[in-house]
Design an enzyme around this catalytic site. Structure first.
Site, mmCIF file in Angstrom:
data_model
loop_
_atom_site.group_PDB
_atom_site.id
_atom_site.type_symbol
_atom_site.label_atom_id
_atom_site.label_comp_id
_atom_site.label_asym_id
_atom_site.label_seq_id
_atom_site.Cartn_x
_atom_site.Cartn_y
_atom_site.Cartn_z
ATOM 1 N N ASP A 1 0.861 -1.188 0.000
ATOM 2 C CA ASP A 1 0.000 0.000 0.000
ATOM 3 C C ASP A 1 0.899 1.240 0.000
ATOM 4 O O ASP A 1 1.846 1.341 0.796
ATOM 5 C CB ASP A 1 -0.917 -0.001 1.220
ATOM 6 C CG ASP A 1 -1.952 1.110 1.134
ATOM 7 O OD1 ASP A 1 -2.999 0.887 0.511
ATOM 8 O OD2 ASP A 1 -1.697 2.199 1.693
ATOM 9 N N LEU A 2 0.612 2.164 -0.915
ATOM 10 C CA LEU A 2 1.442 3.372 -1.029
ATOM 11 C C LEU A 2 1.174 4.322 0.135
ATOM 12 O O LEU A 2 0.026 4.484 0.574
ATOM 13 C CB LEU A 2 1.172 4.078 -2.347
ATOM 14 C CG LEU A 2 1.539 3.318 -3.622
ATOM 15 C CD1 LEU A 2 1.257 4.184 -4.840
ATOM 16 C CD2 LEU A 2 2.991 2.859 -3.601
ATOM 17 N N ASP B 1 -4.329 2.355 -4.805
ATOM 18 C CA ASP B 1 -2.871 2.292 -4.622
ATOM 19 C C ASP B 1 -2.464 1.007 -3.917
ATOM 20 O O ASP B 1 -1.464 0.979 -3.210
ATOM 21 C CB ASP B 1 -2.390 3.513 -3.827
ATOM 22 C CG ASP B 1 -3.050 3.598 -2.450
ATOM 23 O OD1 ASP B 1 -4.062 2.920 -2.230
ATOM 24 O OD2 ASP B 1 -2.532 4.350 -1.589
#
Length: 516
Positions: A391-392, A434
């Site tokens: 996960d960004l 994302d």
């Protein structure tokens, strides 16, 4: 009407004749090509046999050379020159402990008395060696050599011995010997994975069988002479020879360097020729099917064309009679429409399987590929499964302050970072937004190192994208329980949140310990 019927029959016949004439050159080409292929395939298989024997001989030569190097290092040590048996023993014992494949190292004096064995404490009385020929050879020539097969007086199992000369400054001479169990050599043969019908064997300098793996085509118990003493088994003859059970086999030999051993790799001639016969049958069947298909297709096409021409003639007549109905060409147009529909369906399927923005696998395609890795782990207990949930960090900030175009650029560069960080066998996908996922397999002992190395590379590359972007990665390892992709992904998701709680821009590894 009779003329029309005659014309239709003639059209079909001419189309059939055209089909046959078109097939004849291809059939002739296939026959000639098949003959050339069969002539060359035999030599290809023999070359494969020779290369297998050469490869196996090279493997054994490197194995023996490595073992001889270890013994030579002990023989050239200061302790050996000073005649300090205790230090020589400790050096040998350390090697045995350090390298589990070493069974034992023994030291034998000129008379054949065993000075020590790493299987026993120093000073333990031990029986004399059985490898007297090896002892005499190494002391006379100073060269490393291997013995034939005998039952070890200390280990009490079938072994062969590799010996090097050890000369002390006092003039005392010994033979330092590495005991090679036959099962170890058989394991080396088995590791070649030559095939079920293939036999590999190692022959000693006297023709005796050192080790064998596979069906015993060329090897067997050594025949006995009139006094009941075992005699050396005859060496196999290269190429075609008769095995002990009367089976004709193809055999290739290769010498094992300076050691006097010979590697024999053989395969039954029946098995050797079976692929050629299968190829002949397949090509013959394919040719017959092609000819039959062409004939049937010509009849079908003639019937279809005749029907279409008849429809076109009927429609033309109706048009000439004042009717506005013209049905000609409808079939061709519908085939084009079907093709267009199929192409559109294919494009929709591609969009579902691949993420159009990043080019990574979509959710559906990722699960398909990851399921294949999961199946491989289930089939091979030596493998383990790792799943990463990525996960960004800071992605919403980029979207809010730099626009969605820059956000899309970040997603594309993140996908590129994943491709650069992964191996060819690993699977990566984008779940949405994302969130990215990765699935990989490796040997159980190397799974953690492989997964953490990839995670480190991903974190580093994403951090370098700029705009304050980073990533939190959760890694789940499944090594000691049956793999379950859903469970692994859930565990990786939990680990990802732990990584965020610890400060983001890092990875957290969790072991899957579930029982089922």
């Amino acid at each position: 009407m009779g003329k029309n019927e005659s014309a239709r029959i003639g059209f079909r016949v001419w189309l059939l004749v055209l089909t046959i004439f078109a097939c004849v050159p291809m059939l002739l080409f296939s026959v000639i090509s098949l003959g050339l292929l069969l002539n060359s395939q035999g030599e290809v298989e023999r070359d494969r046999l020779r290369r297998a024997a050469a490869s196996l001989a090279g493997t054994l030569e490197r194995h023996l050379a490595a073992r001889a190097s270890m013994l030579t290092a002990i023989a050239n040590s200061a302790a050996a020159k000073d005649g300090d048996l205790r230090l020589i023993y400790e050096h040998a014992a350390r090697l045995v402990r350090q390298y589990p494949r070493l069974a034992s190292i023994i030291l034998v004096d000129e008379s054949g008395r065993t000075a020590f064995s790493t299987l026993h404490a120093l000073g333990t009385p031990l029986p004399e060696t059985h490898a007297m020929d090896l002892l005499r050879y190494t002391l006379q020539t100073g060269q490393a050599q291997v013995s034939g097969v005998f039952e070890g007086t200390i280990s009490h199992r079938k072994v062969t011995v590799l010996g090097v000369a050890l000369t002390m400054d006092s003039g005392a001479r010994y033979c330092l010997e590495d005991v090679l169990p036959v099962v170890e050599l058989e394991a080396i043969l088995a590791q070649q994975h030559l095939g079920e019908a293939w036999t590999s064997a190692i022959y000693g300098a006297g023709g005796d069988i050192i080790a064998c793996h596979g069906p015993r085509l060329l090897v067997g118990e050594a025949p006995a002479d009139d006094q009941g003493n075992a005699t050396a088994t005859k060496r196999p003859i290269e190429h075609v020879c008769e095995a002990l059970d009367g089976t004709l086999v193809e055999t290739s030999l290769a010498g094992v360097g300076q050691w006097g051993w010979t590697v024999a790799v053989s395969v039954p001639q029946e098995s050797f020729a079976a692929p050629l016969r299968r190829l002949l049958v397949k090509i013959s069947l394919a040719g017959a099917l092609c000819l039959l298909s062409a004939i049937l297709a010509s009849f079908w096409l003639a019937r279809r064309l005749s029907r279409d021409v008849s429809r076109l003639a009927t429609a033309s007549a109706a048009l000439a009679g004042g009717s506005s109905s013209l049905d000609g060409g409808v079939i061709i147009r519908e085939m084009g429409e079907v093709r267009a529909c199929l192409w559109a369906a294919h494009e929709r399927e591609e969009l579902a399987l691949h993420d159009p923005l990043t080019g990574l696998a979509g959710r559906t395609r990722f699960w398909e590929l990851a399921r294949e890795l999961e199946g491989r782990v289930k089939d091979d207990p030596s493998l383990g499964l790792a799943v990463m949930f990525i996960d960004l960090d800071g992605f919403k900030h980029v979207n809010d302050h730099h626009g969605h175009a820059r956000g899309d650029w970040i997603l594309q560069r993140t996908a590129a970072a994943l491709r650069e960080s992964l191996r060819d066998t690993d699977v990566a996908g984008r779940l949405g937004g994302d969130e990215f996922v990765v699935s990989l397999i490796a040997g159980r002992g190397q799974l953690r190192q492989a997964a953490t190395s990839i995670a480190e590379r991903i974190v580093s590359r994403v951090r370098n994208l700029g705009y304050g972007i980073g990533c939190s990665i959760g890694v789940s390892l499944c090594r000691n329980c049956p793999p379950n992709l859903e469970r692994s992904l859930s565990l990786a998701d939990q680990a990802m949140y732990e990584a965020k709680a610890l400060g983001k821009n890092r990875y957290v590894v969790r072991e899957d310990t579930a029982g089922g």
